[in-house]
Enzyme design. Sequence first.
Site, PDB file in Angstrom:
ATOM      1  N   TRP A 132       0.817  -1.214   0.000  1.00  0.00           N
ATOM      2  CA  TRP A 132       0.000   0.000   0.000  1.00  0.00           C
ATOM      3  C   TRP A 132       0.847   1.260   0.000  1.00  0.00           C
ATOM      4  O   TRP A 132       0.336   2.364   0.039  1.00  0.00           O
ATOM      5  CB  TRP A 132      -0.907   0.025   1.236  1.00  0.00           C
ATOM      6  CG  TRP A 132      -0.188  -0.397   2.473  1.00  0.00           C
ATOM      7  CD1 TRP A 132       0.551   0.409   3.282  1.00  0.00           C
ATOM      8  CD2 TRP A 132      -0.116  -1.711   3.014  1.00  0.00           C
ATOM      9  NE1 TRP A 132       1.095  -0.332   4.304  1.00  0.00           N
ATOM     10  CE2 TRP A 132       0.685  -1.640   4.167  1.00  0.00           C
ATOM     11  CE3 TRP A 132      -0.653  -2.945   2.638  1.00  0.00           C
ATOM     12  CZ2 TRP A 132       0.969  -2.760   4.959  1.00  0.00           C
ATOM     13  CZ3 TRP A 132      -0.365  -4.053   3.422  1.00  0.00           C
ATOM     14  CH2 TRP A 132       0.428  -3.949   4.564  1.00  0.00           C
ATOM     15  N   ASP A 143       0.642   5.630  16.870  1.00  0.00           N
ATOM     16  CA  ASP A 143       0.132   4.263  16.990  1.00  0.00           C
ATOM     17  C   ASP A 143       0.942   3.548  18.072  1.00  0.00           C
ATOM     18  O   ASP A 143       1.734   4.166  18.788  1.00  0.00           O
ATOM     19  CB  ASP A 143       0.226   3.538  15.648  1.00  0.00           C
ATOM     20  CG  ASP A 143       1.653   3.139  15.341  1.00  0.00           C
ATOM     21  OD1 ASP A 143       2.572   3.860  15.779  1.00  0.00           O
ATOM     22  OD2 ASP A 143       1.873   2.109  14.695  1.00  0.00           O
ATOM     23  N   GLY A 154     -10.986 -10.214  11.396  1.00  0.00           N
ATOM     24  CA  GLY A 154     -11.309  -9.805  12.765  1.00  0.00           C
ATOM     25  C   GLY A 154     -11.797  -8.376  12.883  1.00  0.00           C
ATOM     26  O   GLY A 154     -11.755  -7.602  11.920  1.00  0.00           O
ATOM     27  N   CYS A 196      13.042  -0.697  17.113  1.00  0.00           N
ATOM     28  CA  CYS A 196      12.597  -0.411  18.487  1.00  0.00           C
ATOM     29  C   CYS A 196      11.448  -1.367  18.839  1.00  0.00           C
ATOM     30  O   CYS A 196      10.332  -0.959  19.143  1.00  0.00           O
ATOM     31  CB  CYS A 196      12.157   1.047  18.608  1.00  0.00           C
ATOM     32  SG  CYS A 196      12.000   1.631  20.311  1.00  0.00           S
ATOM     33  N   CYS A 255      19.799   2.026  15.715  1.00  0.00           N
ATOM     34  CA  CYS A 255      18.757   3.048  15.809  1.00  0.00           C
ATOM     35  C   CYS A 255      19.306   4.457  15.619  1.00  0.00           C
ATOM     36  O   CYS A 255      20.290   4.830  16.261  1.00  0.00           O
ATOM     37  CB  CYS A 255      18.065   2.950  17.170  1.00  0.00           C
ATOM     38  SG  CYS A 255      16.746   4.164  17.383  1.00  0.00           S
ATOM     39  N   GLU A 272      -4.846   1.576   6.192  1.00  0.00           N
ATOM     40  CA  GLU A 272      -4.838   2.002   7.594  1.00  0.00           C
ATOM     41  C   GLU A 272      -5.973   1.352   8.387  1.00  0.00           C
ATOM     42  O   GLU A 272      -5.797   0.986   9.541  1.00  0.00           O
ATOM     43  CB  GLU A 272      -4.917   3.527   7.702  1.00  0.00           C
ATOM     44  CG  GLU A 272      -3.680   4.260   7.201  1.00  0.00           C
ATOM     45  CD  GLU A 272      -2.416   3.892   7.976  1.00  0.00           C
ATOM     46  OE1 GLU A 272      -2.519   3.331   9.084  1.00  0.00           O
ATOM     47  OE2 GLU A 272      -1.324   4.156   7.447  1.00  0.00           O
ATOM     48  N   TYR A 314      -5.842   8.324  15.286  1.00  0.00           N
ATOM     49  CA  TYR A 314      -4.674   7.789  14.598  1.00  0.00           C
ATOM     50  C   TYR A 314      -4.865   7.806  13.078  1.00  0.00           C
ATOM     51  O   TYR A 314      -4.031   8.304  12.330  1.00  0.00           O
ATOM     52  CB  TYR A 314      -4.355   6.352  15.050  1.00  0.00           C
ATOM     53  CG  TYR A 314      -3.467   5.692  14.034  1.00  0.00           C
ATOM     54  CD1 TYR A 314      -2.119   6.017  13.974  1.00  0.00           C
ATOM     55  CD2 TYR A 314      -3.991   4.851  13.052  1.00  0.00           C
ATOM     56  CE1 TYR A 314      -1.301   5.500  12.981  1.00  0.00           C
ATOM     57  CE2 TYR A 314      -3.189   4.334  12.053  1.00  0.00           C
ATOM     58  CZ  TYR A 314      -1.852   4.657  12.021  1.00  0.00           C
ATOM     59  OH  TYR A 314      -1.059   4.174  11.029  1.00  0.00           O
ATOM     60  N   THR A 354     -10.915 -11.190  22.352  1.00  0.00           N
ATOM     61  CA  THR A 354     -10.140 -10.152  23.016  1.00  0.00           C
ATOM     62  C   THR A 354     -10.268 -10.239  24.534  1.00  0.00           C
ATOM     63  O   THR A 354      -9.282 -10.100  25.242  1.00  0.00           O
ATOM     64  CB  THR A 354     -10.617  -8.761  22.562  1.00  0.00           C
ATOM     65  OG1 THR A 354     -10.719  -8.761  21.156  1.00  0.00           O
ATOM     66  CG2 THR A 354      -9.652  -7.693  23.023  1.00  0.00           C
ATOM     67  N   GLN A 365      -4.681  -2.739  14.685  1.00  0.00           N
ATOM     68  CA  GLN A 365      -4.501  -3.896  15.567  1.00  0.00           C
ATOM     69  C   GLN A 365      -4.258  -5.186  14.801  1.00  0.00           C
ATOM     70  O   GLN A 365      -4.570  -6.275  15.284  1.00  0.00           O
ATOM     71  CB  GLN A 365      -5.730  -4.057  16.480  1.00  0.00           C
ATOM     72  CG  GLN A 365      -5.955  -2.887  17.410  1.00  0.00           C
ATOM     73  CD  GLN A 365      -4.884  -2.781  18.466  1.00  0.00           C
ATOM     74  OE1 GLN A 365      -4.870  -3.539  19.412  1.00  0.00           O
ATOM     75  NE2 GLN A 365      -3.961  -1.839  18.301  1.00  0.00           N
TER      76      GLN A 365
END
Length: 354
Positions: free
Chosen positions: A28, A146, A89, A198, A208, A45, A128, A304, A50
């Site tokens: 994307w 995020d 989901g 990270c 980093c 997005e 977000y 969940t 999640q």
Amino acid sequence: MLANTDPEVKHADALLAWYDRHRRRLPWRALPGEAADPYRVWLSEIMLQQTTVKTVGPYFEAFVARWPDVGAMAASDVEDILKAWAGLGYYSRARNLHACARVVSETLGGRFPDDVEGLRKLPGVGAYTAAAVAAIAFGRRAAVVDGNVERVVTRLEAIETPLPQAKPLIAACVEAITPESRPGDFAQAMMDLGATICTPKRPACALCPFMARCSARQAGTQETFPRKAPKARRPLRRGAAFWVTRPDGWVLVRKRPDKGLLGGMTEIPSSVWSEDFDAAGAVGHAPLKMKWRRLPGEVQHGFTHFELAVTVYAADAPLTAKAPPDCRWVRLADLDGEALPTVMRKIAALARGQ
DNA sequence: GACCCGTGGCA
DNA sequence: TTGCCAAGGGT
């Protein structure tokens, strides 16, 4: 030309230089110098909420192949969106995706809003996603936060406040280091950094671009951030599902209510799921009065906020049996194409002896 | 703010 | 095995 020595700008410069070398190539994502397509940015997005990059990949490809633009998606039925979304989901995302496509296509002339305020009003678009689309698709300077960014920033500043209380502070930190130039690349760079360097465990600090200025790294405590409140343990709920087949090989399915768990999806007719489920009276929850046989085994599935164990009952219906309310008959061969969430596919697999 | 909402991979 | 985690949003 004056050199900009503002420390926030130096954060951005260091990160963007790293990004130009190490950016991930994702389906994307526009190529360097290429304009991003707001539709693809938005779709990705929503799917990535999640959900891991690896999982989203094939779904994204299938969606853009079938619905190449927002108009095509708006012209489709929500049922077809749910079928294509099955397995991914968080099914309210799929319903909101369709609702959003309709809004953009029918009331906004087919164009996505090009700023955070406008995007934020769309169904399924929160803080977000609005910031991410504004920055990535429209080049707006927006603070994109995020889970990756939360981890990077809490380590960078050694923020002791646990999540979610630390969210406003984190947003302020991101706001302060987001550059006017290339804000979309900056946002994607922060997320790539979180995903590849990270990381939650064993971060590769030596690679980093922020190593020298990372507070947690200097203290050697980087793996302990972000601080989080402990999570409650998930209770076990039990329930029953009812597999009804006709002699011609058709099976009974039902549409779940549009809101709530697995909202709008197709199910193998099931009981309520509860911690104190009465196994002895299970068949009282069946959609039809039948001679039920309990199938050996049990379906286990994690949601969940609870674990689920489902007992499956089977019965044979006559060819003339009517489908009860909200139920319908489908060919066994067509079951795969239904909007069946994963837990229901597990139930069907058990019933079919797989 | 707290709770609801899926799924698969990983240590 | 169990818990944690992933480009969160809605209510």
